[in-house]
Design a protein around this motif. Structure first.
Motif, PDB file in Angstrom:
ATOM      1  N   GLY A 124      -7.865  -5.393  -5.290  1.00  0.00           N
ATOM      2  CA  GLY A 124      -6.776  -6.640  -5.245  1.00  0.00           C
ATOM      3  C   GLY A 124      -5.569  -6.505  -6.484  1.00  0.00           C
ATOM      4  O   GLY A 124      -4.688  -6.706  -5.937  1.00  0.00           O
ATOM      5  N   THR A 125      -5.941  -5.895  -7.429  1.00  0.00           N
ATOM      6  CA  THR A 125      -5.016  -5.495  -8.509  1.00  0.00           C
ATOM      7  C   THR A 125      -3.880  -4.566  -7.968  1.00  0.00           C
ATOM      8  O   THR A 125      -2.703  -4.476  -8.210  1.00  0.00           O
ATOM      9  CB  THR A 125      -5.450  -4.921  -9.691  1.00  0.00           C
ATOM     10  OG1 THR A 125      -6.629  -6.175 -10.131  1.00  0.00           O
ATOM     11  CG2 THR A 125      -4.232  -4.794 -10.767  1.00  0.00           C
ATOM     12  N   LEU A 126      -4.485  -3.501  -6.988  1.00  0.00           N
ATOM     13  CA  LEU A 126      -3.619  -2.472  -6.654  1.00  0.00           C
ATOM     14  C   LEU A 126      -2.852  -3.180  -5.570  1.00  0.00           C
ATOM     15  O   LEU A 126      -1.534  -2.599  -5.216  1.00  0.00           O
ATOM     16  CB  LEU A 126      -4.670  -1.374  -6.096  1.00  0.00           C
ATOM     17  CG  LEU A 126      -3.824  -0.194  -5.384  1.00  0.00           C
ATOM     18  CD1 LEU A 126      -3.267   0.565  -6.572  1.00  0.00           C
ATOM     19  CD2 LEU A 126      -5.028   0.694  -4.630  1.00  0.00           C
ATOM     20  N   ALA A 127      -3.199  -4.257  -4.957  1.00  0.00           N
ATOM     21  CA  ALA A 127      -2.473  -4.897  -3.744  1.00  0.00           C
ATOM     22  C   ALA A 127      -1.153  -5.437  -4.470  1.00  0.00           C
ATOM     23  O   ALA A 127      -0.116  -5.548  -3.614  1.00  0.00           O
ATOM     24  CB  ALA A 127      -3.207  -6.019  -2.921  1.00  0.00           C
ATOM     25  N   ILE A 128      -1.300  -5.932  -5.675  1.00  0.00           N
ATOM     26  CA  ILE A 128      -0.195  -6.379  -6.238  1.00  0.00           C
ATOM     27  C   ILE A 128       1.037  -5.435  -6.325  1.00  0.00           C
ATOM     28  O   ILE A 128       2.259  -6.015  -6.100  1.00  0.00           O
ATOM     29  CB  ILE A 128      -0.550  -7.001  -7.867  1.00  0.00           C
ATOM     30  CG1 ILE A 128      -1.414  -8.013  -7.577  1.00  0.00           C
ATOM     31  CG2 ILE A 128       1.072  -7.548  -8.526  1.00  0.00           C
ATOM     32  CD1 ILE A 128      -2.239  -8.821  -8.956  1.00  0.00           C
ATOM     33  N   VAL A 129       0.755  -4.397  -6.512  1.00  0.00           N
ATOM     34  CA  VAL A 129       1.698  -3.238  -6.761  1.00  0.00           C
ATOM     35  C   VAL A 129       2.069  -2.722  -5.258  1.00  0.00           C
ATOM     36  O   VAL A 129       3.386  -2.567  -4.910  1.00  0.00           O
ATOM     37  CB  VAL A 129       1.149  -2.032  -7.540  1.00  0.00           C
ATOM     38  CG1 VAL A 129       2.311  -1.113  -7.673  1.00  0.00           C
ATOM     39  CG2 VAL A 129       0.814  -2.702  -8.977  1.00  0.00           C
ATOM     40  N   VAL A 130       1.284  -2.661  -4.560  1.00  0.00           N
ATOM     41  CA  VAL A 130       1.500  -1.676  -3.043  1.00  0.00           C
ATOM     42  C   VAL A 130       2.397  -2.662  -2.101  1.00  0.00           C
ATOM     43  O   VAL A 130       3.001  -2.335  -1.370  1.00  0.00           O
ATOM     44  CB  VAL A 130       0.043  -1.110  -2.732  1.00  0.00           C
ATOM     45  CG1 VAL A 130       0.571  -0.602  -1.234  1.00  0.00           C
ATOM     46  CG2 VAL A 130      -0.200  -0.200  -3.661  1.00  0.00           C
ATOM     47  N   LEU A 131       1.542  -3.925  -1.765  1.00  0.00           N
ATOM     48  CA  LEU A 131       2.098  -4.841  -0.778  1.00  0.00           C
ATOM     49  C   LEU A 131       3.418  -5.049  -0.654  1.00  0.00           C
ATOM     50  O   LEU A 131       4.281  -5.005   0.313  1.00  0.00           O
ATOM     51  CB  LEU A 131       1.364  -5.802  -0.556  1.00  0.00           C
ATOM     52  CG  LEU A 131      -0.124  -5.623  -0.220  1.00  0.00           C
ATOM     53  CD1 LEU A 131      -0.778  -7.229   0.341  1.00  0.00           C
ATOM     54  CD2 LEU A 131      -0.433  -4.541   0.819  1.00  0.00           C
ATOM     55  N   PRO A 132       4.276  -5.379  -1.893  1.00  0.00           N
ATOM     56  CA  PRO A 132       5.446  -5.674  -1.808  1.00  0.00           C
ATOM     57  C   PRO A 132       6.397  -4.338  -1.648  1.00  0.00           C
ATOM     58  O   PRO A 132       7.427  -4.625  -1.159  1.00  0.00           O
ATOM     59  CB  PRO A 132       5.914  -6.127  -3.340  1.00  0.00           C
ATOM     60  CG  PRO A 132       4.556  -6.706  -3.765  1.00  0.00           C
ATOM     61  CD  PRO A 132       3.648  -5.640  -3.257  1.00  0.00           C
ATOM     62  N   LEU A 133       5.969  -3.131  -1.700  1.00  0.00           N
ATOM     63  CA  LEU A 133       6.675  -2.058  -1.457  1.00  0.00           C
ATOM     64  C   LEU A 133       6.641  -1.993  -0.059  1.00  0.00           C
ATOM     65  O   LEU A 133       7.420  -1.094   0.470  1.00  0.00           O
ATOM     66  CB  LEU A 133       6.118  -0.723  -2.057  1.00  0.00           C
ATOM     67  CG  LEU A 133       5.951  -0.783  -3.878  1.00  0.00           C
ATOM     68  CD1 LEU A 133       5.396   0.350  -4.164  1.00  0.00           C
ATOM     69  CD2 LEU A 133       7.581  -0.785  -4.248  1.00  0.00           C
ATOM     70  N   LEU A 134       5.844  -2.403   0.836  1.00  0.00           N
ATOM     71  CA  LEU A 134       5.550  -2.221   2.222  1.00  0.00           C
ATOM     72  C   LEU A 134       6.371  -3.098   3.032  1.00  0.00           C
ATOM     73  O   LEU A 134       6.561  -3.315   4.296  1.00  0.00           O
ATOM     74  CB  LEU A 134       3.923  -2.172   2.601  1.00  0.00           C
ATOM     75  CG  LEU A 134       3.362  -1.173   2.218  1.00  0.00           C
ATOM     76  CD1 LEU A 134       1.708  -1.296   2.531  1.00  0.00           C
ATOM     77  CD2 LEU A 134       3.636   0.086   2.509  1.00  0.00           C
ATOM     78  N   GLN A 135       6.873  -4.416   2.442  1.00  0.00           N
ATOM     79  CA  GLN A 135       7.569  -5.379   2.962  1.00  0.00           C
ATOM     80  C   GLN A 135       8.476  -5.022   4.040  1.00  0.00           C
ATOM     81  O   GLN A 135       8.724  -5.121   5.033  1.00  0.00           O
ATOM     82  CB  GLN A 135       7.906  -6.604   2.245  1.00  0.00           C
ATOM     83  CG  GLN A 135       8.681  -7.486   3.059  1.00  0.00           C
ATOM     84  CD  GLN A 135       9.210  -8.915   2.062  1.00  0.00           C
ATOM     85  OE1 GLN A 135       9.132  -8.653   0.884  1.00  0.00           O
ATOM     86  NE2 GLN A 135       9.756  -9.821   2.726  1.00  0.00           N
ATOM     87  N   GLY A 136       9.545  -4.282   3.292  1.00  0.00           N
ATOM     88  CA  GLY A 136      10.546  -3.636   3.991  1.00  0.00           C
ATOM     89  C   GLY A 136      10.364  -2.640   5.122  1.00  0.00           C
ATOM     90  O   GLY A 136      10.716  -2.916   6.602  1.00  0.00           O
TER      91      GLY A 136
END
Length: 349
Positions: free
Chosen positions: A175-187
Motif C-alpha cells: 500500500g505504501t508503494l502504491a502511494i508512489v506508483v499510482l500517481p505516476l500512472l494517471q497520465g
C-alpha cells in the motif's frame, strides 16, 4: 513437621497486569512517534508509520527483549482488543447515503473487484504453499480494507498472531508503494481526476493510504476515492460473517471426526455488530460534525496502537524463510486488484 514445610510460592497475579501495562505503554509511545512521523512527512499515513515502527521495535537490540518478553501481553492486547474498538469506530465513516451516491454501476464494480481479488489472492497463496491462515488474511487485506480487515478476519478465525502480523506487513508495504506508483500512472493510463480517484479507492488498501494517493490529483479525485473506499469498508461485515460461518462448519466437521469439540465461533463477531451499529448511527444524520471528527481521531489512534502491536509480532528472520513466496503473492495480488479495478473504472466511466 510436615506442616512446617514451605509451600511453593504462588504465581503473582500482578504479573499479567504488569506485562499488559508495559506493552500498552510501549504501544502508546509508538503511536506518538508515528504521529510525529506523519506530521513531519504528511505523505506517510500514521497507520503505515505505526506498523513500520512496530517492526523496528521488535528488532532493535534495546527493545527486542521487552517486546518479546515482558511487554508481549500488552502488545498482543493492543493488536486484538484495540483493533476491535477501532473497527467499530470505522463504521462511523460510512453512511447509507454515501453508498447511494456512488450509483449502482460503481457499487457493482466494487463488488466484482473485492470478490475477484479475494478469491484470486487466496487461491494463489494456497498454490504457493504459504503456511497457516496467511493466504486468507493477505487476500482479505488486499480485497477490503488492509490491516483493519486482516484484524477482523484473524479475530473470527482465531489465527496465529504471526500470520496476522505477516499479512499486515505485506499489505502495508504494498500500500505504501502504491502511494508512489499510482500517481505516476494517471497520465499514461489516460485517467481523469475523478476516474483516478475511483481507481485509487478500489485498489489501495488502507484508508490513510487511499487519502495519501488520491490527494495528488486534487479534491474531486480525493472525494471519489474516499467514497469508493468506504464502499469496500462496508463489505467488511458480510465478509467476516462468511469467514466465521466457514470456520464454524470446518470445526464442526473436525469435532465430528475426532469426537471432540472446540469453542464455537460466533456467526457475526460482536465487534462487527458494533461496526454495523455505527454505520446505522451515522446514517441517521444525527451526529454533529464535531462528534464524527472526535470519533475519527479515536479510530486513528486505536488502529495505530493495534497496528504497532501487530507489527511488533513480526519476526524478520522467520519471515525470510517464506519471503520469496510472500513477496510473489503480494505483488501478484497488487496487480490483480489494480488491473481489475482499472477495467471496472473504464467500464462505468
Amino acid at each position: 513437621m510436615a506442616l512446617l514445610r514451605e509451600r511453593p510460592a504462588a504465581p503473582s497475579r500482578s504479573a499479567p497486569a504488569a506485562g499488559r501495562r508495559h506493552g500498552l505503554t510501549l504501544a502508546v509511545l509508538g503511536v506518538a512517534l508515528a504521529w510525529c512521523v506523519h506530521r513531519l512527512l504528511p505523505v506517510v499515513p500514521m497507520l503505515t508509520a505505526a506498523v513500520v515502527l512496530g517492526v523496528l521495535a521488535a528488532h532493535l537490540p534495546l527493545l527486542r527483549a521487552a517486546v518479546r518478553g515482558a511487554a508481549r501481553p500488552g502488545l498482543s492486547y493492543a493488536g486484538k482488543r484495540l483493533m476491535r474498538a477501532g473497527i467499530v469506530l470505522l463504521g462511523l465513516q460510512l453512511g447509507l447515503d454515501d453508498v447511494r451516491r456512488l450509483g449502482w454501476a460503481t457499487v457493482a464494480m466494487v463488488l466484482v473487484v473485492v470478490v475477484a481479488t479475494m478469491l484470486g489472492t487466496w487461491w494463489l497463496g494456497r498454490r504457493l504453499g504459504l503456511p497457516g491462515d496467511q493466504p486468507l488474511l493477505v487476500a482479505t487485506g488486499y480485497a477490503v480494507c488492509g490491516a483493519s480487515a486482516i484484524g477482523a478476519v484473524s479475530e473470527a478465525t482465531e489465527s496465529d498472531e504471526r500470520d496476522a502480523a505477516t499479512a499486515v506487513t505485506l499489505v502495508t508495504l504494498c500500500g505504501t508503494l502504491a502511494i508512489v506508483v499510482l500517481p505516476l500512472l494517471q497520465g499514461p493510463l489516460g485517467l481523469g481526476d475523478e476516474e483516478f480517484g475511483r481507481w485509487v479507492g478500489a485498489s489501495v488498501h488502507d484508508v490513510g493510504q487511499v487519502v495519501a494517493t488520491a490527494q495528488t490529483a486534487g479534491g474531486p479525485a480525493l472525494g471519489e476515492a474516499v467514497l469508493v473506499k468506504l464502499m469496500r469498508v462496508a463489505l467488511l461485515a458480510p465478509l467476516v460473517a462468511v469467514v466465521a460461518l466457514s470456520v464454524r462448519r470446518r470445526r464442526k466437521a473436525e469435532a465430528g471426526s475426532r469426537g471432540a469439540g472446540r469453542r464455537r465461533v460466533p456467526l457475526v463477531p460482536l465487534f462487527v455488530v458494533g461496526f454495523l451499529a455505527a454505520v446505522a448511527v451515522r446514517s441517521t444524520g444525527l451526529l454533529p460534525v464535531e462528534a464524527l471528527e472526535v470519533a475519527h481521531t479515536g479510530q486513528e489512534l486505536l488502529l495505530a496502537a493495534a497496528l504497532f502491536g501487530l507489527g511488533s509480532a513480526v519476526d524478520l528472520p522467520s519471515l525470510t524463510r517464506t519471503g520469496g513466496r510472500v513477496a510473489a503473492l503480494g505483488l501478484s495480488a497488487w496487480l490483480v486488484v489494480a488491473g481489475v479495478s482499472y477495467a471496472g473504472v473504464l467500464l462505468v466511466a
